[in-house]
Write an enzyme that holds these catalytic residues in place. Structure first.
Site, mmCIF file in Angstrom:
data_model
loop_
_atom_site.group_PDB
_atom_site.id
_atom_site.type_symbol
_atom_site.label_atom_id
_atom_site.label_comp_id
_atom_site.label_asym_id
_atom_site.label_seq_id
_atom_site.Cartn_x
_atom_site.Cartn_y
_atom_site.Cartn_z
ATOM 1 N N SER A 80 -52.082 -55.381 8.310
ATOM 2 C CA SER A 80 -51.800 -54.183 7.520
ATOM 3 C C SER A 80 -51.326 -54.491 6.095
ATOM 4 O O SER A 80 -52.033 -55.135 5.329
ATOM 5 C CB SER A 80 -50.780 -53.360 8.304
ATOM 6 O OG SER A 80 -50.485 -52.178 7.659
ATOM 7 N N ASP A 300 -55.142 -52.431 5.156
ATOM 8 C CA ASP A 300 -56.146 -52.072 6.166
ATOM 9 C C ASP A 300 -56.481 -50.581 6.119
ATOM 10 O O ASP A 300 -57.132 -50.047 7.007
ATOM 11 C CB ASP A 300 -55.683 -52.484 7.567
ATOM 12 C CG ASP A 300 -54.436 -51.752 8.028
ATOM 13 O OD1 ASP A 300 -53.637 -51.336 7.168
ATOM 14 O OD2 ASP A 300 -54.252 -51.587 9.245
ATOM 15 N N ASP A 302 -54.821 -47.707 6.403
ATOM 16 C CA ASP A 302 -54.318 -46.603 7.219
ATOM 17 C C ASP A 302 -53.074 -45.959 6.613
ATOM 18 O O ASP A 302 -52.432 -45.126 7.248
ATOM 19 C CB ASP A 302 -54.095 -47.019 8.690
ATOM 20 C CG ASP A 302 -53.049 -48.090 8.845
ATOM 21 O OD1 ASP A 302 -52.540 -48.600 7.824
ATOM 22 O OD2 ASP A 302 -52.727 -48.429 10.005
ATOM 23 N N ASN A 403 -44.048 -43.298 4.573
ATOM 24 C CA ASN A 403 -44.800 -44.434 4.040
ATOM 25 C C ASN A 403 -46.312 -44.196 3.948
ATOM 26 O O ASN A 403 -47.055 -45.094 3.552
ATOM 27 C CB ASN A 403 -44.500 -45.696 4.854
ATOM 28 C CG ASN A 403 -44.916 -45.563 6.317
ATOM 29 O OD1 ASN A 403 -45.778 -44.780 6.658
ATOM 30 N ND2 ASN A 403 -44.273 -46.344 7.190
HETATM 31 C C1 16G Z 1 -45.756 -50.189 11.523
HETATM 32 C C2 16G Z 1 -46.205 -48.853 12.029
HETATM 33 C C3 16G Z 1 -45.675 -47.740 11.143
HETATM 34 C C4 16G Z 1 -44.189 -47.840 11.001
HETATM 35 C C5 16G Z 1 -43.762 -49.216 10.591
HETATM 36 C C6 16G Z 1 -42.269 -49.342 10.739
HETATM 37 C C7 16G Z 1 -48.347 -48.239 13.004
HETATM 38 C C8 16G Z 1 -49.825 -48.256 12.845
HETATM 39 N N1 16G Z 1 -47.651 -48.790 12.026
HETATM 40 O O1 16G Z 1 -46.308 -50.447 10.268
HETATM 41 O O2 16G Z 1 -46.022 -46.527 11.734
HETATM 42 O O3 16G Z 1 -43.726 -46.933 10.041
HETATM 43 O O4 16G Z 1 -44.353 -50.180 11.461
HETATM 44 O O5 16G Z 1 -41.869 -50.644 10.527
HETATM 45 O O6 16G Z 1 -47.813 -47.755 13.976
HETATM 46 P P1 16G Z 1 -40.407 -51.097 10.885
HETATM 47 O O7 16G Z 1 -40.208 -50.865 12.362
HETATM 48 O O8 16G Z 1 -40.371 -52.524 10.482
HETATM 49 O O9 16G Z 1 -39.488 -50.267 10.055
HETATM 50 MG MG MG Z 2 -51.723 -50.435 7.569
#
Ligand code: 16G
Ligand code: MG
Length: 569
Positions: A80, A300, A302, A403
């Site tokens: 990502s 990526d 998204d 985000n």
């Molecule tokens: C990942 C998640 C995103 C979330 C982020 C939080 C997916 C596709 N991506 O990027 O939704 O906001 O993690 O990160 O689910 P953190 O737990 O490190 O704060």
């Molecule tokens: Mg992404």
């Protein structure tokens, strides 16, 4: 368990064989001596250490497909918005959404099985518990996609070997794709619809055109209104946008950080995560861009945020984050529903349960704005898997993380009601009416916006269509509401899992003294709000604070971060 003892032996042999080809490194492989954990969005680490986890994700995906009677399951190889040296893997379920959460503990156990024997025993036991027909004539299919990372190709090979270790499994490499494209393909395949990239592009281009055809004639914008500069994060999203932009009539798109040789490094000083967190112009943008509407994707594609270079004298941007994208979508959808239901000629109303899903990171001003519109707003923990699931409870569910992760999901029942209403109206010669147009707009929106997962490309086209529909400038959009100042901090602690949260991460339940300390700090600030949570993707605890002024938000975040450090450091 198996129909045929020979097949079962073959299955055991293949699993032992593949596991011995991908031994776990001595440190466990999850990076810095950690175990792999499926976390918020799959396994992620330095790309070079990922082959064992990716191979095992291949086994897992084939296994999941076996469990689901051969329905197509997806594997995406990407990290990502993380640096180019990292890579990761996650699994998409047959509906195109994230893998069901109750399989995550098996995923963790599989990724961390210390040796081939342990792996085999784990698989056999799980197959028995879940009633999965291993080594029989049953078939499984897995679609694979990867992004542009240099380790992608070799990790894809590891995934293929994992898939092929399951008897009856069939892998289909869909190529270099955005994450949402692969999710869309998995969903399409299981719906019996064409699952190719060209089918995806055609759907996007056609539904965008339909949306523009339904723009009221008095709203068509000037040249600047149609101009958009996109920061592609030097990832796959910019590449795909370059491929289709000529076919997006009514929009003049310029892609920067497009991933072309020499343009820059993936996610480095660019991309949605950088712009949203740093609030400065990404690499490749300059004072000459002042005033132009810009969008930023992550590596990526998204995540999507919008921005505008504020002034020629510094590199600050005016940011439109996921919350404001969500607000724009909510306004539009709500308006179409009102048009449909208020129309005096409508024979029967079209009741629709519209729900908005946010996380604790949503700016308080956005939540207030949405509630003031009379909308139902609910909260889930961070992570697309939670938001998406909640959104599916509505006829129309709109979800976004600040985000930039998010989409709009329409229930099948609601879509079929829209279809019958459109037929009814056109049979009554009402296909020039406001109601008919609103019905058609919602139908086009459900085609345009990715129903499987948040998709920066389809999200961007939906935003553009709505801005044209409203005749809105970037400024109009910004002015929907003013964000409350906020601050995010990270705290390194010995064991982040010692923090347990509740109420969609808005409160700490353990250690209980921490919540008391947070509450004591927060009451000192007007519009103060603060929460802490362990990150799902990094070894840190995150602190978020909001208050009336930036100085206060900074100070609240800092005091709470100090408490976290003192209690758990
Ligand atoms: C990942 C998640 C995103 C979330 C982020 C939080 C997916 C596709 N991506 O990027 O939704 O906001 O993690 O990160 O689910 P953190 O737990 O490190 O704060
Ligand atoms: Mg992404």
């Amino acid at each position: 368990m198996a129909d045929n003892p020979e097949h079962e032996l073959e299955q055991r042999r293949r699993l032992l064989d593949v596991a011995s080809r991908f031994p776990l490194p001595n440190d466990g492989g999850g990076g810095a001596g950690c175990r792999f954990s499926y976390g918020t969005a799959g396994f992620r680490a330095d790309g070079a250490t990922m082959p064992p986890a990716v191979c095992r994700a291949g086994i897992l995906a084939a296994f999941r497909s076996l469990k689901l009677a051969g329905a197509a399951v997806g594997i995406v190889i990407t990290a990502s918005h993380n640096p180019v040296g990292d890579n990761g893997v996650k699994i998409a379920d047959p509906d195109g959404g994230m893998m069901a959460q109750h399989w995550e503990s098996f995923a963790d156990a599989l990724a961390n099985a210390p040796d081939p024997d342990a792996l085999l025993q784990l698989v056999l036991q799980f197959a028995k518990d879940e009633g999965i027909p291993l080594g029989s004539h049953h078939t499984a299919q897995v679609l694979l996609g990867r992004d542009t990372r240099p380790t992608g190709e070799y990790l894809l090979d590891a995934a293929l070997q994992g898939i092929n270790a399951i008897v009856g499994a069939h892998a289909i490499d869909m190529g270099i794709l955005t994450t949402p494209q692969l999710h869309w393909m998995v969903r399409s395949k299981n719906k019996g619809v064409k699952a190719s990239e060209s089918a995806y592009f055609t759907q996007l281009i056609n539904s965008f055109r339909h949306m523009l055809e339904l723009v009221p004639k008095d709203k068509s914008g000037d040249e600047l209104a149609n101009k958009l500069i996109v920061d592609g994060a030097n990832g796959i999203g910019g590449v795909k946008l370059e491929q289709i932009k000529a076919e997006l009539s009514g929009l003049d798109i310029l892609v920067r950080n497009s991933g072309k040789e020499g343009e820059g490094i993936l996610n480095h000083m660019c991309g949605a995560d950088f712009v949203q967190k740093e609030r400065v112009t990404p690499h490749g943008f300059s004072p000459e861009d002042v005033g132009v509407r810009c969008a930023s994707l992550d590596g990526d594609a998204d995540r999507l945020v919008y921005f505008r270079v504020s002034s020629a004298s510094d590199n600050k941007v005016d940011l439109v984050d996921g919350d404001k994208i969500l607000s724009l979508f909510a306004l539009f959808i709500r308006e179409q529903l009102d048009i449909i239901n208020d129309g005096s000629k409508v024979n029967k109303p079209l009741p629709a349960k519209l729900g908005i899903v946010q996380t604790a990171y949503a700016n308080g001003a956005s939540t207030q704005f949405l509630k003031d519109l009379g909308l139902e707003v609910v909260f889930t923990p961070t992570g697309v898997k939670y938001l998406h699931k909640k959104a599916l409870e509505y006829d129309i569910g709109i979800y976004f993380e600040a985000n930039g992760h998010g989409t709009v999901v329409f229930s099948e029942n609601f879509i079929s009601q829209l279809e019958s209403l459109s037929k009814e109206l056109s049979s009554q010669d009402d296909n020039g009416s406001a109601q008919y147009h609103a019905v058609m707009r919602l139908m086009a929106a459900s085609q345009l916006i990715n129903q499987a997962v948040g998709d920066a490309l389809s999200g961007l086209l939906f935003v553009e269509a709505i801005l044209q529909y409203r005749g809105w400038s970037f400024q109009n959009w910004c002015e929907l509401y003013s964000d409350l100042p906020s601050r995010q901090l990270k705290v390194k602690v010995i064991d982040r899992s010692s923090i347990v949260t509740t109420n969609a991460e808005t409160k700490v339940s353990q250690p209980s003294s921490l919540q008391e300390l947070i509450d004591k700090e927060t009451v000192n600030y007007s519009h103060g709000r603060c929460f802490v949570r362990p990150s799902g993707t990094e070894d840190v605890v995150r602190v978020y604070a909001e208050a009336s002024t930036q100085v206060e938000a900074d100070s609240l975040a800092k005091s709470v971060a100090q408490h976290v450090g003192r209690l758990l450091g």
